[in-house]
Design an enzyme around this catalytic site. Structure first.
Site, PDB file in Angstrom:
ATOM      1  N   ARG A 185      -8.486  -0.402   4.760  1.00  0.00           N
ATOM      2  CA  ARG A 185      -7.786   0.616   4.068  1.00  0.00           C
ATOM      3  C   ARG A 185      -6.863  -0.147   3.807  1.00  0.00           C
ATOM      4  NH1 ARG A 185      -5.812   4.541   7.370  1.00  0.00           N
ATOM      5  NH2 ARG A 185      -5.187   5.078   5.726  1.00  0.00           N
ATOM      6  N   CYS A 197      -5.132  13.510  12.814  1.00  0.00           N
ATOM      7  CA  CYS A 197      -4.769  11.859  12.911  1.00  0.00           C
ATOM      8  C   CYS A 197      -4.758  11.828  13.800  1.00  0.00           C
ATOM      9  CB  CYS A 197      -3.935  11.625  11.633  1.00  0.00           C
ATOM     10  SG  CYS A 197      -3.289   9.831  11.209  1.00  0.00           S
ATOM     11  N   ARG A 254       1.331  15.145  12.651  1.00  0.00           N
ATOM     12  CA  ARG A 254       1.724  14.626  11.449  1.00  0.00           C
ATOM     13  C   ARG A 254       1.499  16.142  10.422  1.00  0.00           C
ATOM     14  NH1 ARG A 254      -1.062   9.193   9.630  1.00  0.00           N
ATOM     15  NH2 ARG A 254       0.986   8.982   8.180  1.00  0.00           N
ATOM     16  N   PRO A 255       1.762  16.827  10.453  1.00  0.00           N
ATOM     17  CA  PRO A 255       2.862  18.092  10.074  1.00  0.00           C
ATOM     18  C   PRO A 255       2.548  17.542   8.363  1.00  0.00           C
ATOM     19  CG  PRO A 255       4.080  17.772  11.876  1.00  0.00           C
ATOM     20  CD  PRO A 255       3.872  17.329  12.075  1.00  0.00           C
ATOM     21  N   LYS A 315       1.073  -1.109   0.089  1.00  0.00           N
ATOM     22  CA  LYS A 315       0.281   0.693  -0.048  1.00  0.00           C
ATOM     23  C   LYS A 315       0.845   1.527  -0.133  1.00  0.00           C
ATOM     24  CE  LYS A 315      -1.501   1.653   3.844  1.00  0.00           C
ATOM     25  NZ  LYS A 315      -1.402   3.072   4.349  1.00  0.00           N
ATOM     26  N   ASN A 316       1.794   1.181   1.062  1.00  0.00           N
ATOM     27  CA  ASN A 316       2.788   2.686   0.927  1.00  0.00           C
ATOM     28  C   ASN A 316       3.542   2.775  -0.008  1.00  0.00           C
ATOM     29  OD1 ASN A 316       1.004   3.019   3.357  1.00  0.00           O
ATOM     30  ND2 ASN A 316       2.779   2.259   4.815  1.00  0.00           N
ATOM     31  N   ARG A 346      -4.994  10.832   4.307  1.00  0.00           N
ATOM     32  CA  ARG A 346      -3.268  11.667   4.642  1.00  0.00           C
ATOM     33  C   ARG A 346      -2.648  11.632   3.362  1.00  0.00           C
ATOM     34  NH1 ARG A 346      -2.841  14.049   8.328  1.00  0.00           N
ATOM     35  NH2 ARG A 346      -0.710  14.588   7.733  1.00  0.00           N
ATOM     36  N   LEU A 366       8.164  19.637   6.233  1.00  0.00           N
ATOM     37  CA  LEU A 366       9.266  19.314   6.326  1.00  0.00           C
ATOM     38  C   LEU A 366       8.495  19.207   3.937  1.00  0.00           C
ATOM     39  CD1 LEU A 366      10.279  17.077   8.453  1.00  0.00           C
ATOM     40  CD2 LEU A 366      11.654  18.898   7.835  1.00  0.00           C
ATOM     41  N   ASP A 386       5.105   1.155  11.807  1.00  0.00           N
ATOM     42  CA  ASP A 386       3.482   0.189  11.054  1.00  0.00           C
ATOM     43  C   ASP A 386       3.780  -1.437  12.200  1.00  0.00           C
ATOM     44  OD1 ASP A 386       4.051   1.775   8.068  1.00  0.00           O
ATOM     45  OD2 ASP A 386       3.168   2.746   9.953  1.00  0.00           O
ATOM     46  N   ILE A 437       8.352   7.385  16.900  1.00  0.00           N
ATOM     47  CA  ILE A 437       8.145   8.285  15.840  1.00  0.00           C
ATOM     48  C   ILE A 437       6.515   9.529  15.465  1.00  0.00           C
ATOM     49  CG2 ILE A 437       7.447   8.106  12.724  1.00  0.00           C
ATOM     50  CD1 ILE A 437      10.625   7.434  13.673  1.00  0.00           C
TER      51      ILE A 437
HETATM   52  C1  EPZ Z   1       3.933   7.113   5.695  1.00  0.00           C
HETATM   53  O1  EPZ Z   1       3.805   8.106   6.081  1.00  0.00           O
HETATM   54  C2  EPZ Z   1       2.952   6.012   6.285  1.00  0.00           C
HETATM   55  N1  EPZ Z   1       2.659   6.081   5.485  1.00  0.00           N
HETATM   56  C3  EPZ Z   1       2.903   5.601   7.676  1.00  0.00           C
HETATM   57  O2  EPZ Z   1       2.078   4.457   7.473  1.00  0.00           O
HETATM   58  C4  EPZ Z   1       3.811   5.318   8.364  1.00  0.00           C
HETATM   59  O3  EPZ Z   1       3.763   4.943   9.561  1.00  0.00           O
HETATM   60  C5  EPZ Z   1       4.750   6.376   8.265  1.00  0.00           C
HETATM   61  O4  EPZ Z   1       5.632   6.825   7.203  1.00  0.00           O
HETATM   62  C6  EPZ Z   1       6.412   6.300   9.085  1.00  0.00           C
HETATM   63  O5  EPZ Z   1       7.017   5.584   8.533  1.00  0.00           O
HETATM   64  C7  EPZ Z   1       2.128   6.269   3.520  1.00  0.00           C
HETATM   65  O6  EPZ Z   1       3.157   6.483   3.173  1.00  0.00           O
HETATM   66  C8  EPZ Z   1       0.981   6.709   3.021  1.00  0.00           C
HETATM   67  P1  EPZ Z   1       6.967   9.935   7.680  1.00  0.00           P
HETATM   68  P2  EPZ Z   1       4.472   9.571   6.274  1.00  0.00           P
HETATM   69  O7  EPZ Z   1       6.304  12.066   6.926  1.00  0.00           O
HETATM   70  O8  EPZ Z   1       5.229   9.542   5.197  1.00  0.00           O
HETATM   71  C9  EPZ Z   1       6.403  13.715  11.154  1.00  0.00           C
HETATM   72  C10 EPZ Z   1       0.750   2.685   8.070  1.00  0.00           C
HETATM   73  O9  EPZ Z   1      -0.114   2.243   9.389  1.00  0.00           O
HETATM   74  N2  EPZ Z   1       7.246  14.999  10.145  1.00  0.00           N
HETATM   75  O10 EPZ Z   1       7.893   9.708   7.215  1.00  0.00           O
HETATM   76  O11 EPZ Z   1       2.934  10.786   6.781  1.00  0.00           O
HETATM   77  C11 EPZ Z   1       5.453  13.027  11.331  1.00  0.00           C
HETATM   78  O12 EPZ Z   1       4.432  13.427  11.930  1.00  0.00           O
HETATM   79  C12 EPZ Z   1       0.881   4.750   7.746  1.00  0.00           C
HETATM   80  O13 EPZ Z   1       0.291   2.652   6.366  1.00  0.00           O
HETATM   81  C13 EPZ Z   1       7.291  16.143  10.120  1.00  0.00           C
HETATM   82  O14 EPZ Z   1       7.797  16.495  11.354  1.00  0.00           O
HETATM   83  O15 EPZ Z   1       5.254   9.657   8.193  1.00  0.00           O
HETATM   84  C14 EPZ Z   1       5.523  12.159  12.406  1.00  0.00           C
HETATM   85  O16 EPZ Z   1       6.388  12.035  13.322  1.00  0.00           O
HETATM   86  C15 EPZ Z   1       0.503   5.275   9.011  1.00  0.00           C
HETATM   87  N3  EPZ Z   1       6.612  17.019   8.899  1.00  0.00           N
HETATM   88  C16 EPZ Z   1       7.984  11.687  11.207  1.00  0.00           C
HETATM   89  O17 EPZ Z   1       7.800  12.867  10.805  1.00  0.00           O
HETATM   90  C17 EPZ Z   1       6.642  16.741   8.053  1.00  0.00           C
HETATM   91  O18 EPZ Z   1       5.986  16.961   7.377  1.00  0.00           O
HETATM   92  C18 EPZ Z   1       7.558  10.746  10.364  1.00  0.00           C
HETATM   93  O19 EPZ Z   1       6.194  10.790  10.079  1.00  0.00           O
HETATM   94  C19 EPZ Z   1       6.637  15.229   7.674  1.00  0.00           C
HETATM   95  C20 EPZ Z   1       6.848  14.712   9.022  1.00  0.00           C
END
Ligand code: EPZ
Length: 419
Positions: free
Chosen positions: A398, A115, A120-121, A22-23, A91, A124, A306, A328
């Site tokens: 999902r 969420c 989840r801002p 999925k991801n 998202r 970045l 995850d 995370i």
């Molecule tokens: C991806 O989400 C996955 N989703 C998530 O899987 C997974 O948990 C996550 O990566 C971490 O491995 C998809 O790929 C669709 P991140 P993503 O940006 O990219 C912070 C599942 O269960 N952050 O790597 O949205 C954020 O808040 C889902 O399948 C900022 O601060 O996650 C978090 O604490 C859930 N600013 C950390 O970084 C930003 O601009 C990691 O988030 C972006 C992120």
């Protein structure tokens, strides 16, 4: 809203076919917006998230055709506007912003909103777009990104919890059509990022270093259509391996990749669960009594967030104290109070959950709150004595393709109750 009725206590046995990731497929579907030519994506899992992403692409003007796990997408003529009602439901759809900005030099995409697992801002993502020369405005809950042209730049994309997966994907896609060279430092190294880069390179992009913390993208004038087979879903594979261990069964994970799951298999080994290669496949099974362990979620190649909830379900069965620390996401312990309903003894201390394991679980009605928490409740229900009713399984649909059918094939007593 459908629910699952599970009668626990049956060891799982047999083979489960692991679906496409999925991801990996969600950003790959978004990447098809980068060209007006057709793209063919194979091993696309039939999930509400992938169906939803296809709907979002169609709302932008693309055509999407499904044929048994193969998706053909053509984004011939598109617009750069995706509304709140669509984006708020998933998202992951934020990753259309990079391709729209690259191709149209404008993207107006709703902010994803909150969420249950954390704030989840997307700061970045926006930092990366700005480094490429885009002007960013937040108006009425929408991100307005525009650029006369995008220019390659070097940027550091590390944040509070380290690298960002979709942030890396979004900026990498935006940089494919920029003038010059972009270097992303503190890039996410997840296999899903590598799979996206492989697809983009098949479309004619020039990307190197994917899978390492430094990714280099040399911009090109135009991208073309391509064909791609999505990697297997490592989180789905880990979920079935843990379900096998929790029920004291033996399950063959057909199509799973061991190289994507080293941290998970290493932690399972510590717990008394082996995942061995047999021929082309991996087989998960328990060796006697489970052992309590400590685990901390990290970015790849560390232990994945995850799999945190599913691992917690397993550790409720391991005699002794296990400490699980979530590094995370700020609030990814929604499953703790539901596992307590099945008799688990878990206390939360800041970012850690202290699991006093070894007490048998007994079935009860429970409520799913998010995708992976739901999988943890299903695993606990399979291990528990008596009946467990998991409500709101739309969360599961999902991210898990045909979970109840796959589990029944492994001998589980599970049925979907349509309401
Ligand atoms: C991806 O989400 C996955 N989703 C998530 O899987 C997974 O948990 C996550 O990566 C971490 O491995 C998809 O790929 C669709 P991140 P993503 O940006 O990219 C912070 C599942 O269960 N952050 O790597 O949205 C954020 O808040 C889902 O399948 C900022 O601060 O996650 C978090 O604490 C859930 N600013 C950390 O970084 C930003 O601009 C990691 O988030 C972006 C992120």
């Amino acid at each position: 809203m459908d629910s699952f009725l599970i009668k626990g206590g049956v060891p799982l046995h047999g083979t489960v076919a692991i679906s496409g990731s999925k991801n990996a497929v969600l950003p790959i579907m978004a990447a098809t917006l980068l060209t007006d030519e057709p793209c063919v994506i194979r091993r696309v899992p039939d999930l509400s998230d992938t169906r939803f992403m296809a709907r979002i692409l169609e709302s932008l003007g693309a055509q999407a055709k499904w044929e048994q796990g193969t998706l053909t997408i053509r984004a011939q003529k598109i617009r750069g506007y995706a509304d709140y009602d669509l984006i708020r439901q998933m998202r992951g759809s934020i990753c259309i912003a990079g391709p729209l900005l690259a191709r149209l030099k404008e993207a107006r995409v709703s902010l994803p909103g909150g969420c249950v697992i954390g704030a989840r801002p997307i700061n970045l993502h926006l930092k990366g777009f700005e480094a490429l020369g885009a002007k960013i405005g937040i108006v009425g809950g929408y991100v307005d990104a525009t650029a006369r042209k995008l220019c390659g730049a070097t940027m550091f994309l590390g944040g509070r919890a380290g690298s960002t997966v979709l942030g890396t994907d979004n900026v990498m896609m935006a940089a494919t059509l920029a003038d010059g060279v972009t270097v992303i430092e503190s890039a996410a190294c997840e296999p899903e990022v590598v799979d996206l880069a492989k697809f983009l390179n098949a479309m004619g992009a020039k990307i190197s270093g994917a899978g390492s913390p430094t990714i280099t993208i040399t911009g090109v004038k135009k991208l073309h259509g391509a064909e791609h087979e999505v990697i297997p879903d490592r989180i789905e594979a880990a979920t079935y391996a843990i379900a096998a261990a929790a029920t004291n069964g033996e399950v063959t994970l057909r199509g799973a990749r061991a190289d994507h799951l080293r941290a998970v298999f290493d932690k399972l080994d510590e717990t008394g669960v082996s995942v061995e290669r047999r021929g082309a496949n991996l087989v998960a099974r328990r060796h006697g009594r489970l052992t309590a362990v400590d685990a901390t979620t990290l970015t790849y190649p560390g232990f994945p967030t995850d799999v945190q909830a599913q691992m917690m379900s397993l550790l409720t069965l391991a005699p002794g104290i296990s400490i699980i620390t979530e590094r995370i996401f700020e609030s990814r312990f929604m499953h703790v109070s539901e596992l307590a309903r099945l008799g688990a003894d878990i206390e939360i201390e800041g970012p850690s959950a202290i699991v006093k394991g070894g007490r048998p679980l007994s079935g009860a009605p429970v409520m799913a709150s998010d995708l992976r928490a739901s999988a943890a409740l299903v695993i606990a229900g399979l291990a528990a004595k008596g009946a467990t009713h998991v409500n709101r399984i739309y969360h599961l649909d999902r991210g898990y393709e045909h979970m109840d059918a796959k589990l029944r094939k492994l001998g589980a007593r599970i049925q979907r109750v349509a309401e």
